[in-house]
Design an enzyme around this catalytic site. Sequence first.
Site, mmCIF file in Angstrom:
data_model
loop_
_atom_site.group_PDB
_atom_site.id
_atom_site.type_symbol
_atom_site.label_atom_id
_atom_site.label_comp_id
_atom_site.label_asym_id
_atom_site.label_seq_id
_atom_site.Cartn_x
_atom_site.Cartn_y
_atom_site.Cartn_z
ATOM 1 N N SER A 236 -18.800 40.395 3.968
ATOM 2 C CA SER A 236 -17.384 40.745 3.977
ATOM 3 C C SER A 236 -16.995 41.351 2.634
ATOM 4 O O SER A 236 -17.441 40.904 1.580
ATOM 5 C CB SER A 236 -16.527 39.520 4.296
ATOM 6 O OG SER A 236 -16.815 38.449 3.418
ATOM 7 N N MET A 237 -16.144 42.381 2.685
ATOM 8 C CA MET A 237 -15.789 43.133 1.479
ATOM 9 C C MET A 237 -14.275 43.274 1.318
ATOM 10 O O MET A 237 -13.791 44.253 0.753
ATOM 11 C CB MET A 237 -16.442 44.513 1.522
ATOM 12 C CG MET A 237 -17.948 44.497 1.693
ATOM 13 S SD MET A 237 -18.709 46.144 1.672
ATOM 14 C CE MET A 237 -17.957 46.888 3.135
ATOM 15 N N GLY A 241 -13.458 46.162 4.478
ATOM 16 C CA GLY A 241 -14.119 45.828 5.731
ATOM 17 C C GLY A 241 -15.344 44.961 5.520
ATOM 18 O O GLY A 241 -15.363 44.085 4.659
ATOM 19 N N ASP A 268 -13.819 32.795 7.570
ATOM 20 C CA ASP A 268 -14.197 31.840 8.616
ATOM 21 C C ASP A 268 -13.950 32.441 9.998
ATOM 22 O O ASP A 268 -14.729 32.229 10.929
ATOM 23 C CB ASP A 268 -13.402 30.545 8.454
ATOM 24 C CG ASP A 268 -13.572 29.934 7.074
ATOM 25 O OD1 ASP A 268 -14.663 30.091 6.493
ATOM 26 O OD2 ASP A 268 -12.625 29.311 6.573
#
Length: 333
Positions: A236-237, A241, A268
């Site tokens: 995850s960034m 995205g 999560d």
Amino acid sequence: MTEETAIKAPICAPVTCLALNPALDMTIGLDRLATGAVNRAQSCTTIAGGKGVNVAATLAAGGVKTAVTGILGRDNADFFNSFLAGRGIENHFLYQAGAVRRNIKLVSAFETTDINLPGLSADPVLLEQLRSILAAAKSRFLVLAGSVPPHCPDSFYADFLQFYARQSGAQKARCVADCSGAALKALLSGAARPFCIKPNREELAEWSGKKLTDQAEILQEARRLAASGIALVAVSMGAEGALFVTEAAACCARITLDKVASTVGAGDAMVAGLIKALLEQTESDIITAAELENIAGSATLWAGAKLECAGPALPKPARLHALAQNLCCRRLY
């Protein structure tokens, strides 16, 4: 499930989430956080949390039958028991003396500041029981998520995977891991590999010892992990995205949102959306390029949808469908 019966019956839910270090998450809303000054709160909510609990709650909100296990302190266990019962989540927690920790999140229009308190010191006997509960579960997926509590070895996840790999049985669950720091380092140093890991950019950078300033560098490290025997690596960034990488394919997914209620728990929700897609696909350990795009879309959609909700929840199906129109998934190779 009551404290007395919590460990008698094996778990049969499709997904079992481990919450080694659960927490009561107190979210305090502020106009602006001013350090070194008196801040007046606009709102305050408390909800059962911790990564394993959040993943289980999000899956349940998406219609997936889910179980959760871990260790709770008896002093405030009722809060968790009520939370899980209200969402139809199978409760297989073990109990010991003491109270579950509290985490404080200070949320303003500009940023979120986390204050995570130390967890309940884990009883070694209960840790051994947890290992047996997980190994006996008849689930398709085991989720190993979150930090480890005091007096629990950083290698707990890695040790469990090695223990699990040695167990006999025709069909074992796929293990999905979302941890950081020493626990992630131990996990990725072990001989047994999880089916999937979901670090964020900062956690991947810490593990690799590199800054990872752009997508190409992140992709390179993700490919290195995929080549080591991990079937799926999701990174995850944030607003950029997420990357979804297998040894044979990779794609980048992002979603455009009109509003953000809270960024708490988005990672999560991504894990939950990823598992939801995997449950709907074949049970092969090989993920095709088409399946990877579907996984990326589902995970990113759920993470984005979570940003519009407070707590581990999802909007109604009609809203999910509308948000899906804002989803962009691009194949990288």
